[in-house]
Write a protein that holds these residues in place. Structure first.
Motif, PDB file in Angstrom:
ATOM      1  N   SER A 126     108.358 -14.984  34.865  1.00 28.45           N
ATOM      2  CA  SER A 126     109.234 -14.563  33.821  1.00 28.45           C
ATOM      3  C   SER A 126     108.617 -15.496  32.472  1.00 28.45           C
ATOM      4  CB  SER A 126     110.329 -14.774  34.168  1.00 28.45           C
ATOM      5  OG  SER A 126     110.893 -13.937  35.084  1.00 28.45           O
ATOM      6  N   SER A 127     108.567 -16.844  32.662  1.00 29.45           N
ATOM      7  CA  SER A 127     108.288 -17.636  31.694  1.00 29.45           C
ATOM      8  C   SER A 127     107.091 -17.194  30.969  1.00 29.45           C
ATOM      9  CB  SER A 127     108.229 -19.106  32.171  1.00 29.45           C
ATOM     10  OG  SER A 127     107.732 -19.952  31.340  1.00 29.45           O
ATOM     11  N   TYR A 128     105.911 -17.105  31.850  1.00 29.93           N
ATOM     12  CA  TYR A 128     104.509 -16.776  31.499  1.00 29.93           C
ATOM     13  C   TYR A 128     104.599 -15.410  30.679  1.00 29.93           C
ATOM     14  CZ  TYR A 128     102.373 -20.999  32.959  1.00 29.93           C
ATOM     15  OH  TYR A 128     102.057 -22.395  32.841  1.00 29.93           O
ATOM     16  N   LEU A 129     105.395 -14.232  31.209  1.00 32.70           N
ATOM     17  CA  LEU A 129     105.468 -12.985  30.663  1.00 32.70           C
ATOM     18  C   LEU A 129     106.063 -13.234  29.196  1.00 32.70           C
ATOM     19  CD1 LEU A 129     104.783 -10.233  31.374  1.00 32.70           C
ATOM     20  CD2 LEU A 129     107.024  -9.886  32.029  1.00 32.70           C
ATOM     21  N   TYR A 130     107.093 -13.758  29.065  1.00 27.89           N
ATOM     22  CA  TYR A 130     107.773 -14.062  27.721  1.00 27.89           C
ATOM     23  C   TYR A 130     106.567 -14.782  26.785  1.00 27.89           C
ATOM     24  CZ  TYR A 130     112.494 -12.690  28.181  1.00 27.89           C
ATOM     25  OH  TYR A 130     113.650 -11.633  27.895  1.00 27.89           O
ATOM     26  N   ARG A 131     105.852 -15.969  27.153  1.00 30.55           N
ATOM     27  CA  ARG A 131     105.178 -16.609  26.334  1.00 30.55           C
ATOM     28  C   ARG A 131     103.958 -15.830  26.013  1.00 30.55           C
ATOM     29  NH1 ARG A 131     104.740 -22.551  28.893  1.00 30.55           N
ATOM     30  NH2 ARG A 131     103.586 -22.855  26.974  1.00 30.55           N
ATOM     31  N   ALA A 132     103.419 -15.065  27.002  1.00 32.31           N
ATOM     32  CA  ALA A 132     102.263 -14.012  26.589  1.00 32.31           C
ATOM     33  C   ALA A 132     102.850 -13.205  25.666  1.00 32.31           C
ATOM     34  CB  ALA A 132     101.794 -13.521  28.019  1.00 32.31           C
ATOM     35  N   PHE A 133     103.844 -12.452  25.677  1.00 33.31           N
ATOM     36  CA  PHE A 133     104.282 -11.434  24.818  1.00 33.31           C
ATOM     37  C   PHE A 133     104.145 -12.252  23.354  1.00 33.31           C
ATOM     38  CE2 PHE A 133     107.655  -9.481  22.275  1.00 33.31           C
ATOM     39  CZ  PHE A 133     107.385  -8.132  22.415  1.00 33.31           C
ATOM     40  N   HIS A 134     104.710 -13.130  23.219  1.00 32.95           N
ATOM     41  CA  HIS A 134     105.046 -13.907  21.846  1.00 32.95           C
ATOM     42  C   HIS A 134     103.680 -14.365  21.483  1.00 32.95           C
ATOM     43  CE1 HIS A 134     109.043 -13.046  21.250  1.00 32.95           C
ATOM     44  NE2 HIS A 134     109.275 -13.415  22.643  1.00 32.95           N
ATOM     45  N   ALA A 135     102.728 -15.252  22.262  1.00 32.69           N
ATOM     46  CA  ALA A 135     101.626 -15.626  22.012  1.00 32.69           C
ATOM     47  C   ALA A 135     100.213 -14.718  21.562  1.00 32.69           C
ATOM     48  CB  ALA A 135     100.871 -16.422  23.012  1.00 32.69           C
ATOM     49  N   LEU A 190     102.318 -26.884  43.795  1.00 32.27           N
ATOM     50  CA  LEU A 190     101.999 -26.827  42.547  1.00 32.27           C
ATOM     51  C   LEU A 190     102.757 -25.649  41.684  1.00 32.27           C
ATOM     52  CD1 LEU A 190      99.817 -27.786  40.288  1.00 32.27           C
ATOM     53  CD2 LEU A 190      98.795 -25.679  40.765  1.00 32.27           C
ATOM     54  N   VAL A 191     103.638 -26.137  40.954  1.00 32.93           N
ATOM     55  CA  VAL A 191     104.484 -24.917  40.200  1.00 32.93           C
ATOM     56  C   VAL A 191     104.072 -24.815  38.864  1.00 32.93           C
ATOM     57  CG1 VAL A 191     106.538 -24.310  39.026  1.00 32.93           C
ATOM     58  CG2 VAL A 191     106.458 -25.733  41.655  1.00 32.93           C
ATOM     59  N   SER A 192     103.472 -23.831  38.490  1.00 33.48           N
ATOM     60  CA  SER A 192     103.027 -23.394  37.299  1.00 33.48           C
ATOM     61  C   SER A 192     103.822 -22.585  36.364  1.00 33.48           C
ATOM     62  CB  SER A 192     101.721 -22.454  37.394  1.00 33.48           C
ATOM     63  OG  SER A 192     101.065 -21.921  36.060  1.00 33.48           O
ATOM     64  N   SER A 193     104.380 -23.533  35.299  1.00 32.58           N
ATOM     65  CA  SER A 193     105.454 -23.060  34.489  1.00 32.58           C
ATOM     66  C   SER A 193     105.458 -24.025  33.232  1.00 32.58           C
ATOM     67  CB  SER A 193     106.831 -23.346  35.079  1.00 32.58           C
ATOM     68  OG  SER A 193     107.755 -22.991  34.239  1.00 32.58           O
ATOM     69  N   GLY A 194     106.065 -23.404  32.100  1.00 31.35           N
ATOM     70  CA  GLY A 194     106.115 -24.399  30.970  1.00 31.35           C
ATOM     71  C   GLY A 194     107.670 -24.732  30.832  1.00 31.35           C
ATOM     72  N   ASP A 195     108.546 -24.457  31.958  1.00 25.12           N
ATOM     73  CA  ASP A 195     109.926 -24.724  31.683  1.00 25.12           C
ATOM     74  C   ASP A 195     110.295 -26.150  32.229  1.00 25.12           C
ATOM     75  OD1 ASP A 195     112.809 -24.625  31.956  1.00 25.12           O
ATOM     76  OD2 ASP A 195     112.806 -22.851  33.175  1.00 25.12           O
ATOM     77  N   LYS A 196     110.824 -26.741  31.264  1.00 23.67           N
ATOM     78  CA  LYS A 196     111.203 -28.284  31.501  1.00 23.67           C
ATOM     79  C   LYS A 196     112.280 -28.469  32.586  1.00 23.67           C
ATOM     80  CE  LYS A 196     114.481 -29.165  27.754  1.00 23.67           C
ATOM     81  NZ  LYS A 196     114.739 -27.656  27.413  1.00 23.67           N
ATOM     82  N   ASP A 197     113.130 -27.264  32.506  1.00 26.40           N
ATOM     83  CA  ASP A 197     114.316 -27.467  33.748  1.00 26.40           C
ATOM     84  C   ASP A 197     113.789 -27.751  35.034  1.00 26.40           C
ATOM     85  OD1 ASP A 197     115.521 -26.872  31.608  1.00 26.40           O
ATOM     86  OD2 ASP A 197     116.260 -24.933  31.989  1.00 26.40           O
ATOM     87  N   LEU A 198     112.558 -27.261  35.412  1.00 27.68           N
ATOM     88  CA  LEU A 198     111.910 -27.279  36.689  1.00 27.68           C
ATOM     89  C   LEU A 198     111.262 -28.834  37.138  1.00 27.68           C
ATOM     90  CD1 LEU A 198     109.863 -24.208  36.902  1.00 27.68           C
ATOM     91  CD2 LEU A 198     111.801 -24.488  38.319  1.00 27.68           C
ATOM     92  N   SER A 199     111.818 -29.615  35.907  1.00 34.92           N
ATOM     93  CA  SER A 199     111.314 -31.016  36.259  1.00 34.92           C
ATOM     94  C   SER A 199     111.999 -31.648  37.098  1.00 34.92           C
ATOM     95  CB  SER A 199     111.316 -31.831  34.911  1.00 34.92           C
ATOM     96  OG  SER A 199     110.409 -31.347  33.905  1.00 34.92           O
ATOM     97  N   GLN A 200     113.343 -31.290  37.503  1.00 38.04           N
ATOM     98  CA  GLN A 200     114.046 -31.623  38.574  1.00 38.04           C
ATOM     99  C   GLN A 200     113.565 -31.724  39.947  1.00 38.04           C
ATOM    100  OE1 GLN A 200     118.007 -28.859  39.211  1.00 38.04           O
ATOM    101  NE2 GLN A 200     117.563 -28.755  36.964  1.00 38.04           N
ATOM    102  N   LEU A 201     112.904 -30.991  40.213  1.00 36.39           N
ATOM    103  CA  LEU A 201     112.223 -30.650  41.397  1.00 36.39           C
ATOM    104  C   LEU A 201     111.071 -31.431  41.777  1.00 36.39           C
ATOM    105  CD1 LEU A 201     111.953 -26.694  41.197  1.00 36.39           C
ATOM    106  CD2 LEU A 201     113.707 -27.910  42.314  1.00 36.39           C
ATOM    107  N   VAL A 202     110.539 -31.983  40.653  1.00 36.00           N
ATOM    108  CA  VAL A 202     109.461 -32.928  40.819  1.00 36.00           C
ATOM    109  C   VAL A 202     109.562 -34.186  41.970  1.00 36.00           C
ATOM    110  CG1 VAL A 202     107.699 -34.541  39.657  1.00 36.00           C
ATOM    111  CG2 VAL A 202     108.358 -32.141  38.863  1.00 36.00           C
ATOM    112  N   ASN A 203     108.607 -34.444  43.004  1.00 33.93           N
ATOM    113  CA  ASN A 203     108.688 -35.520  43.658  1.00 33.93           C
ATOM    114  C   ASN A 203     107.466 -35.753  44.274  1.00 33.93           C
ATOM    115  OD1 ASN A 203     108.056 -33.714  45.827  1.00 33.93           O
ATOM    116  ND2 ASN A 203     110.462 -33.511  46.342  1.00 33.93           N
ATOM    117  N   GLN A 204     106.965 -36.545  45.263  1.00 31.92           N
ATOM    118  CA  GLN A 204     105.436 -36.918  45.430  1.00 31.92           C
ATOM    119  C   GLN A 204     104.711 -35.568  46.050  1.00 31.92           C
ATOM    120  OE1 GLN A 204     105.419 -39.375  48.763  1.00 31.92           O
ATOM    121  NE2 GLN A 204     107.319 -38.743  49.681  1.00 31.92           N
TER     122      GLN A 204
END
Length: 936
Positions: free
Chosen positions: A13-22, A135-149
């Motif tokens: 969803s994130s990439y679909l929006y960004r592709a549409f506007h880019a 590996l999560v491919s996203s531009g959404d900073k909210d997903l940063s809470q998932l990051v670990n080793q």
């Protein structure tokens, strides 16, 4: 190889929006707003192909939001309430995007009642618990809470990587505190309140100090000031806010994805070629359909900006040129057998020389040791006389296994008569570069009659013109890339160290493809007289530009050194002034420190914010603040002088060729869509002549002893073109009568006699004249003149009342652009406007402004090229001692002996005026002086 221990999750969803506007407004039928939009679909295909190539994995999923409410809506009915409705053109692309993602082999997930972030969170944590890397491919900073080793986020559109260290560096808190961080700030996009007035800096500071949100709340009574009151006032809301921003990692997905939690349910599949081919043909992606013929469809690199991922999005859009279809002829698209050979002995060389002398047209290419055309030396030469047949002459390969090669001096001596024979027709890709290379070896090549780069530039200006793109687009053939041959970056081999057999395959293919592309493009130009005229003008301009580049312009190094010294002193003084105004030292280039001083310490108003919510201190903001505050004005001057010093006064001497003492700029023909030239190393177009310091730079462009500099400049060329195109009687009269056109406009707009026009009224009229040329509306005019919008609109209305032909021209031009998808110059150059029917208002408005301006800019570009060609021809015949040394905007610059000044003053303005007959006279003015500045 695929990685069995990695799960790749794409935030679809994130990439679909960004592709549409880019991406531009791509359509199944290009330029037809009624046909289906395809830009977002194309962007997703590109991204997924690139991701699969660079991050191959056995397990993956592309996750989209499903329509309908989620648990967050029941917690907080206002959740996402302020989001604008999805554009219809984007909504219509969702289903086909899901379809093509599946056809590409990706499992697609869109689960009712569960947001994509929660699906990604649950899958990521499940996989990590099974010992996998995610590996999560996203531009959404909210997903940063998932990051670990085990879990890393990569934004493939910007190249940003968010691992534990990356998250901590970016936000100031580690991933495990990101939920607390987001709770404090809230989320304006999702309409989730946080603590009022708490931004990234305060949130990070509190969490660094107290260690967690709970600990902070336990000490909330200690926080002073308004921000402390706001924190205490939000205590009742924060638990709800925390629920809303927390990504769930425990969703029950098994009912929707049979087989979970075992990850076999997310096995990556093979691309379904028949289905993809049908899909690509349905949506007009002809280039992608052709690429399916290759065993490995090309994919773009993950790293880099959006432009890399979405490179050439319009490659499948056919150009509306008579006889020009989007697909190559079937015979050209087939991978025909090739016969390439290396010439390592004199017998083979003589046989090929005989073939060259008998051929009607030869494709010629050089391999060199440098991209700098004034310094490059030949490593090898390739030649092709018919499709599929080419030869490579290695001359300076020095690798460990390099075979014995023919002596370069003897080979060039044997080729020189053929190369310098103008009756022997030659073809190249970017012929100006190869002319320089041969000239470095004492050979002046004649007989270049075709350039595939320029053919593409004239036929399809809005597309890439490099040989690889041309070959794939027009012949269906995918060539060897330079990086495939030589490697990348620091490990890239010099061409001389490439094994000869591989170099021969690469270089022969270049010559062969050049000939193949020419056979596709040249008939299209032949079929259209006006485009053929523009192409012939570009070929002639290439010859003239080669001469200008070769001549170069002499640089006065001591003058530049003195200017650099003075600029350095002024820069230091400005820095000291800025420290004094700020009341403290600070980093003048730090947006963070500037924000603190401007807004926190000095109380300046916040003009705008960045995309991340930070207070902006960009140049536009500085210019606005400088109207009322001295510190931003000092910073603007400081930045301008640093750029001037670094770009010109320090660098020009370094760019000068040691053997000549001159700078030899490179003019790029196939860049600007209007036909204008661009200049680099050094950039002569952008010397800032509106400041005294900028004008002084031109003093360092000097004539040698016994010579002078002369400048011949078209006068008010774009206004004259406007008069011609609009056929407006008042404008035509002003130019025919030799009036000051800005004064004449002021008299018309303000209703006063010519001799009663004030300097202020003339200034207003000048802004109106040039503003309308650039498609400026009332808002832009108001900003330029410092007026209210209503007053600016009234001036424009009055202008159109007095110049109705201009208004009629603008209306007709916009309508023609919407109908055709392009506009034309007076001489037939086509200027394409892909966004002219875009449903995106700002993009469409920009295209409409371009539709007004492009014919004028493009016609001016055509005229200066015509003048350059005509003047060079006359110089060769009458005054070979006069050298043309620069072409800048609407100006030609010469170096000449003093005794030739009278000839130039008489004949060059005449030649420039006579290159075309418009409805108004063309006028060129000449100035002469010891340097470029004084020649004005």
């Amino acid at each position: 190889m695929t990685d069995p221990k990695t799960l790749v999750l794409v935030d679809g969803s994130s990439y679909l929006y960004r592709a549409f506007h880019a991406l531009p407004d791509l359509r199944v039928v290009p330029g037809d707003a009624r046909s289906a939009a395809t830009g977002a679909i194309r962007g997703m295909i590109n991204m997924l192909q690139a991701l699969r190539k660079e991050r191959p994995a056995n397990y993956a999923a592309c996750v989209f939001d499903a329509s309908g409410p989620t648990f967050r809506d029941s917690i907080y009915p206002e959740y996402k309430a302020r989001r604008a409705p999805m554009p219809e053109d984007l909504r219509a692309q969702i289903a086909p995007t899901h379809e093509v993602v599946r056809l590409l082999g990706w499992p697609v997930l869109a689960i009712a009642g569960v947001e994509a972030d929660d699906v990604i969170g649950t899958l990521a944590v499940t996989a990590a618990a099974q010992g996998m890397q995610v590996l999560v491919s996203s531009g959404d900073k909210d997903l940063s809470q998932l990051v670990n080793q085990h879990i890393t986020i990569v934004d493939t559109m910007s190249g940003k990587k968010r691992d534990v260290a990356g998250v901590t560096a970016e936000f100031g808190v580690p991933p495990q505190l990101m939920v607390d961080y987001q709770t404090l700030m809230g989320d304006a996009v999702d309409n989730v309140p946080g603590v009022p007035k708490v931004g990234p800096k305060t949130a990070a500071k509190w969490l660094q100090e107290y260690g967690s949100l709970d600990a902070l709340l336990a000490h909330a009574h200690e926080i002073k000031g308004v921000v402390g009151e706001n924190l205490r006032g939000a205590i009742g809301w924060l638990p709800t806010g925390r629920q809303l921003v927390t990504i769930r990692t425990d969703c029950d997905l098994a009912a929707h994805v049979p087989g979970l939690p075992a990850l076999d349910a997310l096995a990556m599949g093979a691309p379904q070629v028949p289905g993809l081919r049908a899909f690509y043909e349905k949506y007009g992606f002809k280039g992608l359909a052709r690429a399916l013929q290759d065993p490995a469809p090309p994919a773009l690199p993950l790293s880099g900006a959006t432009g890399d991922l979405f490179a050439d999005p319009a490659a499948d859009v056919p150009v509306p040129v008579p006889g020009h279809g989007a697909d190559p002829p079937a015979s050209a698209a087939r991978q025909h057998p090739v016969q390439y050979e290396s010439i390592l002995n004199w017998q083979d060389f003589e046989q090929w020389l005989q073939r060259l002398q008998q051929a009607d047209l030869v494709a010629l290419d050089t391999e060199t040791d440098s991209l700098d055309e004034m310094r490059a030396q030949i490593v090898g030469i390739s030649l092709s006389v018919q499709p599929g047949a080419a030869a490579y002459i290695p001359l300076q390969h020095s690798g460990p296994d390099a075979p014995a090669q023919l002596p370069i001096g003897q080979v060039l001596a044997r080729l020189k008569p053929w190369l310098e024979d103008g009756r022997r027709h030659k073809l190249g890709q970017h012929i100006k570069y190869d002319r320089h290379v041969f000239a470095n070896h004492g050979i002046e090549v004649q007989g270049y009659v075709h350039d595939t780069m320029l053919q593409s530039y004239v036929l399809e200006v809005h597309k890439p013109h490099n040989l690889g793109s041309l070959a794939e687009r027009h012949t269906g053939r995918k060539g060897i890339s330079y990086e495939d041959l030589c490697g990348k970056g620091a490990h890239q081999l010099p061409f001389a160290q490439v094994p000869v057999d591989k170099a021969a395959a690469y270089s022969c293919e270049d010559a062969d493809l050049t000939l193949n592309v020419h056979q596709t493009l040249w008939p299209q130009l032949q079929a259209h007289d006006r485009l053929r005229f523009i192409y012939e003008l570009e070929i002639a301009s290439s010859e003239a530009l080669y001469r200008i580049e070769r001549n170069g312009v002499l640089i006065d190094a001591p003058t530049l050194a003195q200017q650099s010294h003075e600029l350095g002193q002024r820069i230091e003084q400005l820095q000291a002034d800025a420290y004094a105004l700020a009341g403290q030292p600070f980093n003048l280039s730090s947006p963070k420190q500037l924000g603190e001083i401007f807004f926190d310490k000095l109380g300046m108003p916040v003009v705008k914010k960045t995309a991340t919510g930070a207070r902006s201190t960009d140049e536009e903001v500085l210019e606005k603040l400088a109207e009322n505050y001295p510190l931003p004005a000092k910073l603007l001057e400081h930045r301008g002088l640093i750029k001037l010093k670094g770009t010109y006064t320090d660098k020009l001497t370094q760019l000068a060729l040691p053997r000549t003492g001159r700078v030899h700029t490179h003019y790029a023909q196939a860049v600007a869509v209007t036909g204008r030239l661009s200049s680099n190393d050094p950039n002569l177009q952008n010397i800032p002549i509106r400041t005294p310091e900028g004008r002084r730079v031109r003093e360092a462009f000097v004539a040698p002893a016994g010579c002078v500099i002369a400048s011949a400049d078209y006068s008010q060329i774009e206004l004259r073109i406007m008069a011609h195109l609009s056929d407006d009687q008042a404008l035509l009269h002003a130019f025919h009568a030799g009036l000051d056109v800005h004064r004449a406009t002021a008299a018309e707009v303000f209703g006063v006699a010519l001799d009663q026009v004030s300097s202020e009224q003339r200034r207003y009229a000048k802004v109106i004249n040039f503003g309308l040329i650039y498609g400026m509306g009332s808002f832009g005019l108001a900003k330029n003149l410092g007026l209210e919008n209503k007053a600016a609109a009234a001036y424009i209305d009055r202008y159109f009342q007095r110049y109705p032909g201009v208004k009629q021209y603008m209306d007709q031009t916009r309508a023609a652009a919407k109908s055709n998808g392009y506009v034309e110059t007076v001489f037939g150059r086509r200027l394409y406007l892909p966004e002219i029917n875009s449903p995106n208002g700002p993009r469409r408005s920009g295209a409409e402004r371009s539709a007004i301006n492009a014919p004028m800019q493009g016609t001016a570009a055509d005229l200066i090229k015509m003048a350059m060609v005509a003047v060079q021809k006359e110089l060769d015949a009458q005054q070979p001692a006069i050298r043309m040394i620069m072409q800048v905007h609407d100006e030609l610059v010469f170096e000449l002996p003093g005794n030739a000044v009278d000839w130039l003053r008489t004949h060059v303005p005449r030649l420039m005026a006579e290159v075309a007959t418009l409805k108004v006279p063309l006028l060129a003015e000449v100035g002469v002086g010891p340097n470029w500045e004084q020649a004005h």
